[in-house]
Write a protein that holds these residues in place. Sequence first.
Motif, PDB file in Angstrom:
ATOM      1  N   ILE A 144     -29.386   0.106 -11.184  1.00  0.00           N
ATOM      2  CA  ILE A 144     -29.030   1.013 -12.403  1.00  0.00           C
ATOM      3  C   ILE A 144     -29.236  -0.152 -13.586  1.00  0.00           C
ATOM      4  O   ILE A 144     -29.470  -1.032 -13.674  1.00  0.00           O
ATOM      5  CB  ILE A 144     -27.726   0.909 -12.249  1.00  0.00           C
ATOM      6  N   ASP A 145     -30.053   1.137 -14.641  1.00  0.00           N
ATOM      7  CA  ASP A 145     -31.071   0.057 -15.651  1.00  0.00           C
ATOM      8  C   ASP A 145     -28.975  -0.327 -16.806  1.00  0.00           C
ATOM      9  O   ASP A 145     -28.507   0.029 -17.056  1.00  0.00           O
ATOM     10  CB  ASP A 145     -31.798   0.298 -16.176  1.00  0.00           C
ATOM     11  N   ASN A 146     -29.966  -0.659 -17.878  1.00  0.00           N
ATOM     12  CA  ASN A 146     -28.914  -1.706 -19.282  1.00  0.00           C
ATOM     13  C   ASN A 146     -28.796   0.173 -19.627  1.00  0.00           C
ATOM     14  O   ASN A 146     -27.509   0.529 -20.353  1.00  0.00           O
ATOM     15  CB  ASN A 146     -29.840  -1.812 -19.924  1.00  0.00           C
ATOM     16  N   TYR A 147     -29.212   1.472 -20.331  1.00  0.00           N
ATOM     17  CA  TYR A 147     -28.894   2.637 -20.234  1.00  0.00           C
ATOM     18  C   TYR A 147     -28.326   3.270 -19.262  1.00  0.00           C
ATOM     19  O   TYR A 147     -27.808   4.422 -18.946  1.00  0.00           O
ATOM     20  CB  TYR A 147     -30.637   3.502 -19.833  1.00  0.00           C
ATOM     21  N   GLY A 148     -28.096   2.839 -17.823  1.00  0.00           N
ATOM     22  CA  GLY A 148     -27.528   3.767 -16.978  1.00  0.00           C
ATOM     23  C   GLY A 148     -28.804   4.768 -15.868  1.00  0.00           C
ATOM     24  O   GLY A 148     -27.393   5.141 -15.448  1.00  0.00           O
ATOM     25  N   ASN A 149     -29.599   4.492 -16.317  1.00  0.00           N
ATOM     26  CA  ASN A 149     -30.568   5.172 -15.377  1.00  0.00           C
ATOM     27  C   ASN A 149     -30.283   4.886 -13.687  1.00  0.00           C
ATOM     28  O   ASN A 149     -30.416   3.787 -13.831  1.00  0.00           O
ATOM     29  CB  ASN A 149     -32.040   4.953 -16.230  1.00  0.00           C
ATOM     30  N   LEU A 167     -27.795 -11.021  -7.651  1.00  0.00           N
ATOM     31  CA  LEU A 167     -28.704 -11.873  -7.182  1.00  0.00           C
ATOM     32  C   LEU A 167     -30.220  -9.819  -7.111  1.00  0.00           C
ATOM     33  O   LEU A 167     -30.536 -10.356  -7.027  1.00  0.00           O
ATOM     34  CB  LEU A 167     -29.324 -12.210  -5.830  1.00  0.00           C
ATOM     35  N   ARG A 168     -29.877  -8.906  -6.593  1.00  0.00           N
ATOM     36  CA  ARG A 168     -30.025  -7.956  -6.650  1.00  0.00           C
ATOM     37  C   ARG A 168     -30.407  -7.629  -7.845  1.00  0.00           C
ATOM     38  O   ARG A 168     -31.794  -7.237  -7.413  1.00  0.00           O
ATOM     39  CB  ARG A 168     -29.209  -7.218  -5.566  1.00  0.00           C
ATOM     40  N   SER A 169     -30.077  -7.398  -8.325  1.00  0.00           N
ATOM     41  CA  SER A 169     -30.879  -7.096  -9.741  1.00  0.00           C
ATOM     42  C   SER A 169     -31.414  -7.891 -10.422  1.00  0.00           C
ATOM     43  O   SER A 169     -32.751  -7.545 -10.829  1.00  0.00           O
ATOM     44  CB  SER A 169     -29.798  -7.213 -10.867  1.00  0.00           C
TER      45      SER A 169
END
Length: 265
Positions: free
Chosen positions: A175-180, A47-49
């Motif tokens: 945390i995005d798909n790149y790990g940022n 949910l949070r994402s």
Amino acid sequence: MATQIVTLIADWGNKDGFAGKVKGRLYSNLDQVNVVDIATGIDPFDLRSAAFVLKSCFDDFPKGTIHIVDVCPNNSDSLNNLIVEVAGQYVLCADTLLPWYAFGDRIDKAWRINLPDHLHGDTFTAYTILTPIAVAIVKGHKPETLGTLLTEQRQISTKNPFYEGDRLVVYVSHIDNYGNVYLNITVEEFERHRNGRSFVLTMKERSISTFVDSYQGSDNARQISRSLVVLPSVATGLVEVAFSCASVAKIMGMQVDEMVWFTFK
């Protein structure tokens, strides 16, 4: 008649035909509709994402946009679904705290969708419930004719930045798909606290003190390739921590809601 925009945010992934089913039903029932995949690869039940993604792009869409969000805990009641109005746009989703995570007190009104008597349960509510509601709204039905107004206030606990002694404590919000790693402080708030001073960001055992204003430019690229850096995220308006071609989250072992802190000098 202007083309109607309907967006999709879901945890379906791209291996199955869930997105195709919803799109097919929308295109079959509406003459002028543009279906936009914002993100259909949200981690299952996260949910949070989903709220973070919705919030980050919401204001870029015009009034009248309808957002179908099909991400909910696996123990949720599939018969309880909402129409949520925010700044002239509509969010259709399960009756969870997701809209309040995304918008808080920006929410204008919310209605619990009234279901026909013959519908007793379902495992694909985006198709059987939310899509027909989206079609009905496009065709001129008012939300108050499709649901019952919610009068109770939804309370969520939010982790806001705070001072602990001389350090500003913040949290990992995404945390995005790149790990940022994105922190729960806007660039504007960060600059106000910073007030032109240097800083040290402490994440676990690491200290980060390099700030760049973008990914662009040879100097910035060199800084990002050499060390972890703090920079403003154009996509979200939040403070971001990045490293060239590597996952900050994996390097640092970071998780959402983890505490980090700034010390200003």
